[in-house]
Design a protein around this motif. Structure first.
Motif, PDB file in Angstrom:
ATOM      1  N   THR A  61       0.891  -1.310   0.060  1.00 13.75           N
ATOM      2  CA  THR A  61      -0.065  -0.046   0.069  1.00 13.75           C
ATOM      3  C   THR A  61       0.778   1.129   0.187  1.00 13.75           C
ATOM      4  O   THR A  61       0.433   2.279  -0.753  1.00 13.75           O
ATOM      5  CB  THR A  61      -1.087  -0.198   1.287  1.00 13.75           C
ATOM      6  OG1 THR A  61      -1.715  -1.000   1.020  1.00 13.75           O
ATOM      7  CG2 THR A  61      -1.855   1.218   1.318  1.00 13.75           C
ATOM      8  N   ASP A 170       1.011  -2.076 -10.397  1.00 12.46           N
ATOM      9  CA  ASP A 170       0.938  -2.564  -9.065  1.00 12.46           C
ATOM     10  C   ASP A 170       1.175  -4.197  -9.331  1.00 12.46           C
ATOM     11  O   ASP A 170       0.578  -4.931  -9.534  1.00 12.46           O
ATOM     12  CB  ASP A 170      -0.467  -2.502  -8.621  1.00 12.46           C
ATOM     13  CG  ASP A 170      -0.715  -3.075  -7.165  1.00 12.46           C
ATOM     14  OD1 ASP A 170       0.270  -3.738  -6.430  1.00 12.46           O
ATOM     15  OD2 ASP A 170      -1.704  -2.845  -6.676  1.00 12.46           O
ATOM     16  N   LYS A 201       4.035 -11.384   0.367  1.00 17.56           N
ATOM     17  CA  LYS A 201       3.194 -12.212   0.197  1.00 17.56           C
ATOM     18  C   LYS A 201       3.708 -13.668  -0.401  1.00 17.56           C
ATOM     19  O   LYS A 201       4.316 -14.115   0.579  1.00 17.56           O
ATOM     20  CB  LYS A 201       2.469 -11.712  -1.146  1.00 17.56           C
ATOM     21  CG  LYS A 201       1.762 -10.215  -0.581  1.00 17.56           C
ATOM     22  CD  LYS A 201       0.659  -9.798  -1.376  1.00 17.56           C
ATOM     23  CE  LYS A 201      -0.204  -8.819  -0.954  1.00 17.56           C
ATOM     24  NZ  LYS A 201      -0.720  -7.887  -1.748  1.00 17.56           N
TER      25      LYS A 201
HETATM   26  C1  LIG Z   1      -1.602  -7.272  -1.266  1.00 17.17           C
HETATM   27  C2  LIG Z   1      -1.612  -6.031  -2.216  1.00 17.17           C
HETATM   28  C3  LIG Z   1      -1.216  -4.725  -2.066  1.00 17.17           C
HETATM   29  C4  LIG Z   1      -0.759  -4.216  -0.933  1.00 17.17           C
HETATM   30  O1  LIG Z   1      -0.010  -4.661  -0.147  1.00 17.17           O
HETATM   31  P1  LIG Z   1       0.085  -4.588   1.470  1.00 17.17           P
HETATM   32  O2  LIG Z   1       1.445  -4.983   1.813  1.00 17.17           O
HETATM   33  O3  LIG Z   1      -0.786  -5.361   1.803  1.00 17.17           O
HETATM   34  O4  LIG Z   1      -0.129  -3.273   1.906  1.00 17.17           O
HETATM   35  C5  LIG Z   1      -1.080  -3.944  -3.293  1.00 17.17           C
HETATM   36  N1  LIG Z   1      -1.633  -4.654  -4.453  1.00 17.17           N
HETATM   37  C6  LIG Z   1      -2.089  -5.615  -4.534  1.00 17.17           C
HETATM   38  C7  LIG Z   1      -2.469  -6.249  -5.931  1.00 17.17           C
HETATM   39  C8  LIG Z   1      -2.002  -6.465  -3.586  1.00 17.17           C
HETATM   40  O5  LIG Z   1      -2.565  -7.727  -3.689  1.00 17.17           O
END
Ligand SMILES: *Cc1c(COP(=O)(O)O)cnc(C)c1O
Length: 344
Positions: A61, A170, A201
Motif C-alpha cells: 500500500t 501494481d 506475500k
Molecule cells: C496486497 C496487495 C497490495 C498491498 O500490499 P500490502 O503490503 O498489504 O499493503 C497492493 N496491491 C495488490 C494487488 C495486492 O494484492
C-alpha cells in the motif's frame, strides 16, 4: 492447532533462511542511506525490474501510495481499473494523500482494454483535470490472480507513451505473473515506468515492498516515503529477508500454482461448488459456493472448526490462496473437508 491457512499468501511466515539472514544482517541508518542491506535489496530489485533505482517501503500500500503521490499533483486524474487494489483496498489513500480523482476502466479477467484507457485520457480543456497516471495490476488480485499478458501490457504502455502519461504497475505479485508467463519479471516491468513489488506475500518475507523506477523518480519518492513516516532506520534487519525472498522464493512459485490448480479441480468436482478452472493461472482461486446454499461466512465457520482457514464474506464467492506452507497433502485434506462440511 496448526491450521491449513488459505486466507492469503500474506500469512506466510519468514523461512529459517530468512531468520538467519536477518540475524546476520549488516545494518545502518537508512535515512542517511547507511544501511548496506537495504541498499543491496534496492539495487537487486531495481536490476530485477530493469529500472535504474528502487526504494524499500513498509508495505505494498505504501509503495502504491508513494507512487501515486510522486507521479501526480493534487487535482489530477488517474486512470485505473474499477477492481484494482489501489482503488478498492487502499482506504481511499489516493484521494486523501495524493488528492487525485479517478477515471475508472472496467477490467475483463483483470485486463483493461487499451482503447478504453485511451478514451479516458483528458484532452486540453480549461474545464478538465490533467491525466497524470495510468495504473495497471499484474497479477490481478480481485480477478483471482489473473495474469495480464505482455501484449496487453504493451498496448496500455503505448497509450501512455503516445500521450505522455506514465504507467505505474501494481506488481504486488509480479513474480507470480512472471512464473506463469515463463519470463523474467523485467519483461513485464518494461511496460511500465514504475512498479510495486511485494516481498511479504508469496515470497514469504515478514515485511516490505519495493518501489522501482528511474533514479529521478525514486529520489522524489524517497521524500514522500519520509513524509508518510516510512523513513526507517536499521531496516536492513527486514530487508535481509527481502533479499532471500527475491533471490530464492521467487523461483519456486510454480509449486503454489500447481497446488492452486489441484485445489481448483478438486473443489470444482464437488456438488454445489464451482471454480472456473480454465481461469486459474497462479496462486489465487475464486470459489463459488452458491450451489451449496451457503455463503462464504458459513463455509468459513465450518472449515475453521475443522482446522482450515479461509476469508468468507456474505457473498457465495471465496478467494483461496496457496503459498509455501500449503502442501499437496493440505490440498487433499481441504477438498475432503469441504466436501464433508457443505453437507452438514
Ligand atoms: C496486497 C496487495 C497490495 C498491498 O500490499 P500490502 O503490503 O498489504 O499493503 C497492493 N496491491 C495488490 C494487488 C495486492 O494484492
Amino acid at each position: 492447532m496448526d491450521y491449513i491457512d488459505l486466507r492469503s499468501d500474506t500469512v506466510t511466515r519468514p523461512t529459517d533462511e530468512m531468520r538467519q539472514a536477518m540475524y546476520r544482517a549488516e545494518v545502518g541508518d537508512d535515512v542517511y542511506r547507511d544501511d548496506p542491506t537495504v541498499n543491496k535489496l534496492e539495487e537487486l530489485v531495481a536490476r530485477e525490474m530493469g529500472k535504474e533505482a528502487a526504494l524499500f517501503v513498509a508495505s505494498g500500500t505504501m509503495a502504491n501510495q508513494v507512487a501515486v503521490m510522486t507521479h501526480t499533483r493534487r487535482g489530477d486524474e488517474i486512470i485505473l481499473g474499477e477492481n484494482s487494489h489501489i482503488y478498492i483496498n487502499e482506504v481511499g489513500g489516493i484521494a486523501y494523500l495524493a488528492g487525485v480523482q479517478t477515471a475508472l476502466v472496467t477490467e475483463i479477467d483483470g485486463i483493461m482494454d487499451a482503447g478504453a484507457v485511451e478514451g479516458k485520457i483528458r484532452s486540453e480543456n480549461i474545464h478538465f483535470p490533467e491525466t497524470s497516471l495510468i495504473c495497471v495490476e499484474n497479477t490481478h488480485n480481485k480477478a483471482g490472480g489473473r495474469v495480464v499478458p505482455l501484449d496487453a501490457m504493451k498496448r496500455i504502455h503505448d497509450v501512455g507513451l503516445r500521450h505522455g502519461v506514465p504507467v505505474h504497475l501494481d506488481g504486488a505479485r509480479i513474480y507470480n505473473a512472471a512464473t506463469y508467463l515463463g519470463v523474467e519479471a523485467k519483461e513485464i516491468a518494461k511496460y511500465c515506468d514504475t512498479v510495486n513489488v511485494c516481498l511479504s506475500k508469496g515470497l514469504c518475507a515478514p515485511v516490505g515492498s519495493v518501489l522501482a523506477g528511474s533514479s529521478e523518480f525514486v529520489e522524489r519518492a524517497r521524500k514522500y516515503r519520509k513524509m508518510l513516516g516510512g523513513g526507517m532506520r536499521q531496516a536492513g534487519i527486514i530487508a535481509a529477508a527481502g533479499i532471500v525472498a527475491v533471490e530464492k522464493m521467487s523461483k519456486r512459485l510454480d509449486e503454489d500454482h500447481e497446488n492452486a490448480m489441484l485445489l481448483a479441480k478438486g473443489l470444482n468436482a464437488l456438488e454445489g461448488v464451482s471454480v472456473d478452472v480454465d481461469k486459474v493461472q497462479t496462486n489465487l482461486i475464486m470459489v463459488d459456493f452458491a450451489g451449496t446454499g451457503l455463503n462464504g461466512t458459513q463455509v468459513a465457520e465450518r472449515l475453521k472448526a475443522n482446522g482450515i482457514l479461509i476469508n468468507g464474506s456474505s457473498t457465495s464467492m471465496v478467494r483461496f490462496a496457496t503459498h509455501l506452507y500449503i502442501t499437496g497433502n493440505d490440498v487433499n485434506r481441504t477438498v475432503e473437508t469441504v466436501s464433508r462440511v457443505i453437507k452438514e
